[in-house]
Design a protein around this motif. Structure first.
Motif: not given
Length: 464
Positions: A100, A150, A179, A183
Motif C-alpha cells: 500500500v 492510481l 483511481t 484500487l
C-alpha cells in the motif's frame, strides 16, 4: 557573438577555472554542466546526456544514489522501523503495509524511483526479521507498477491518452479518474501476493552473518540484559545540574551511566555519557547496574530517579548511534594487573567498559576495581565512531568482535533533514513536470551532495 554562444563560452571558462582550482571535484563540475546546459536552453536534456547512450541508465544510476543518501542519513532504517512497527510480527500485515505504501507513493512519482528508494529499506527489514528478501522484493515491484494505475500523473501513458482525448475535442481524464480501477487492481495484487508468497522464498531465512554476534547476543553473553535500566531524572533530583564525574555514581551506587536521552522540542536526542556530561531534570539516563538489587536498596529514591519502561535492550533501540564491541588483551599486552579504573577508557577513548569475560565466563558485580588478567576480554560501549577509532590505538589491546548491527550505522544521521528536503524537491519536480524526470533526479543528487548527505565516493559505491 550571439547570447547563446556567449553563455556557452562563459560556462566553459568557469568550468576550466573550477578544474584548475580543484574544488569542487571534476565529476561534480561536469554534472553541473550537464544540468546547466538544458536549464539555460542551449541543449535539450537528451542532447546533454547523449554520451551516456541511454538516458534510462543514468536515471536508474542516479536513483540508486538517492536511495544510498537515505541509507547514509538513517532515513531508510527509520522507515523500516516504522513499517515493522505497524506490521508487528505478522508477515501478512508487513506485506500489505509495504504494498500500500509503495503503490501510493508510485501514484505521484516515478515507479522506478520508488523502487530504488525502497530497495534498501526492504533489505533492512528482511535482515531484521530474518526472512528472505525475495518475499518482499517481488511485492515491491508489483506495487510500484500497480501504483501507475492510481492517478493521472502516475505514468506517462495516462497523460498521453488524456492529451489525445483533449486534442480530438473530447473531455480528458481527471486526476482521480483511474483511481477506482487502480484500487481494485491493488487489492487483487495484494491478495495474489499473499497467496503466492510461499513460493517466493518465504520459507527460507535471509542469509545471516554467522561470524558476528548481534548486539543482543553480546549483551546476553556478558549478562547485561538484567542490568539495563532507563531512569528519569525528577525535577528536584540532587543529581540535576551536576557533572557525572562529581556525582561518582559508579563508585558509590554501582550505577554506570552509558548515555542520556535528552528531550528537545519535538523529539528526544541521545548523548553519549562522558565524565563531563551535565545531568538535567527531565533527562532519561540509560544505565548499567552493578547489580539488579540496587533499586531495592533505595538508591533511586535517594538520587531522585524514577525507573521508566524498557521493552528491549537500549543498545538495540539506539543501534544506529551506539553499540558494543569486544576488546581482547593480546599476549604482549602490559595491561594485566591493572584495574579497569586505571585504564581510563571513558576519559581516553570516550567508551565505557560494561563487561569482563574471563575463561569464557562473564564476571558479575562492579568491575572498576577488578585487576585484569592475560586473555581477558572486555566489552566496551559507546558511539560507533569512537569504537572504530580503537583500531590500531594501542598494542595493549585489540578490537576483534564488532556486532552485525554496525552495518546499519548511518554516518550522516545529522544530515537527515537535508536528505528529506532533497528528496522532497526531487518528488515535487517530478510531480509538477517542470523538468524531465532525469533532470529532477540529477538535481536531487546534487542537493544530496551539497548538503553532505552523500560523498562522491559513496555515490560511486552505490552505483557499483
Amino acid at each position: 557573438m550571439n547570447p547563446e554562444l556567449a553563455l556557452v563560452l562563459l560556462m566553459l571558462a568557469v568550468s576550466m577555472g573550477l578544474f584548475i582550482w580543484g574544488r569542487p571535484r571534476m565529476d561534480v563540475v561536469a554534472l553541473l554542466v550537464i544540468i546547466g546546459l538544458p536549464l539555460a536552453g542551449i541543449l535539450s536534456l537528451e542532447q546533454s546526456v547523449a554520451g551516456f547512450s541511454n538516458p534510462a541508465v543514468l536515471l536508474i544510476a542516479s536513483l540508486f544514489v538517492i536511495g544510498h543518501g537515505l541509507v547514509r542519513t538513517g532515513i531508510a532504517y527509520q522507515l523500516g522501523d516504522l513499517i515493522v512497527k505497524h506490521a508487528a510480527t505478522s508477515e501478512v500485515r508487513l506485506l500489505v503495509f509495504l504494498m500500500v505504501s509503495v503503490a501510493l507513493l508510485s501514484s505521484i512519482m516515478s515507479s522506478t524511483g520508488v523502487v530504488a528508494i525502497f530497495i534498501p529499506i526492504v533489505l533492512t527489514i528482511a535482515k531484521r526479521l530474518k526472512i528472505s528478501p525475495a518475499t518482499l522484493l517481488m511485492p515491491l515491484s508489483f506495487a510500484a507498477l500497480i501504483g501507475g494505475t492510481l492517478t493521472l500523473v502516475a505514468t506517462p501513458p495516462n497523460l498521453v491518452v488524456s492529451a489525445e482525448l483533449v486534442r480530438n475535442g473530447l473531455q480528458g481524464f481527471g486526476f482521480f479518474s483511474f483511481t477506482p480501477i487502480g484500487l481494485l487492481l491493488l487489492a487483487l495484487g495484494i491478495i495474489y501476493m499473499l497467496l503466492v508468497r510461499r513460493w517466493l522464498g518465504g520459507n527460507k531465512q535471509a542469509n545471516q552473518d554467522t561470524t558476528r554476534n548481534s548486539l543482543s547476543e553480546l549483551a546476553d553473553a556478558y549478562g547485561l540484559t538484567d542490568r539495563e535500566r532507563r531512569l528519569l531524572v525528577l525535577p528536584h533530583s540532587p543529581v540535576a545540574n551536576r557533572p557525572l564525574d562529581e556525582l561518582a555514581l559508579r563508585q558509590q551506587y554501582g550505577i554506570n551511566v552509558i548515555a542520556i536521552e535528552r528531550p528537545r522540542k519535538f523529539r528526544r536526542v541521545l548523548e553519549l555519557a562522558t565524565r563531563h556530561s551535565q545531568i538535567r531534570a527531565g533527562d532519561t539516563l540509560l544505565v548499567d547496574l552493578a547489580s539488579p538489587a540496587i533499586a531495592l536498596a533505595g538508591a533511586y529514591q535517594e538520587l531522585g530517579l524514577e525507573q521508566r519502561p524498557l521493552p528491549i535492550s537500549y543498545y538495540r533501540i539506539h543501534a544506529p548511534q551506539m553499540g558494543l564491541a569486544e576488546v581482547a588483551l593480546p599476549p604482549e599486552s602490559t595491561l594485566p594487573g591493572k584495574t579497569i579504573q586505571e585504564l581510563g577508557f571513558r576519559s581516553r577513548y570516550r567508551l565505557n567498559v560494561v563487561g569482563l569475560r574471563r575463561q569464557g565466563k562473564a564476571l558479575p558485580g562492579l568491575l572498576v576495581d577488578e585487576p585484569l588478567k592475560a586473555a581477558d576480554t572486555l566489552l566496551v560501549a559507546g558511539s560507533w565512531e569512537n569504537i572504530n577509532k580503537l583500531y590500531g590505538q594501542s598494542r595493549d589491546f585489540m578490537l576483534f568482535n564488532l556486532p552485525a548491527e554496525i552495518d546499519e550505522v548511518a554516518p550522516a544521521r545529522d544530515r537527515a533533514p537535508f536528505a528529506l528536503l532533497s528528496l522532497g524537491v526531487m518528488v515535487a519536480l517530478m510531480v509538477s513536470g517542470l523538468v524531465p524526470n532525469l533532470m529532477a533526479v540529477l538535481i536531487g543528487c546534487l542537493l544530496m551532495g551539497l548538503f553532505g548527505c552523500i560523498s562522491m565516493d559513496s555515490a560511486y559505491k552505490a552505483i557499483h
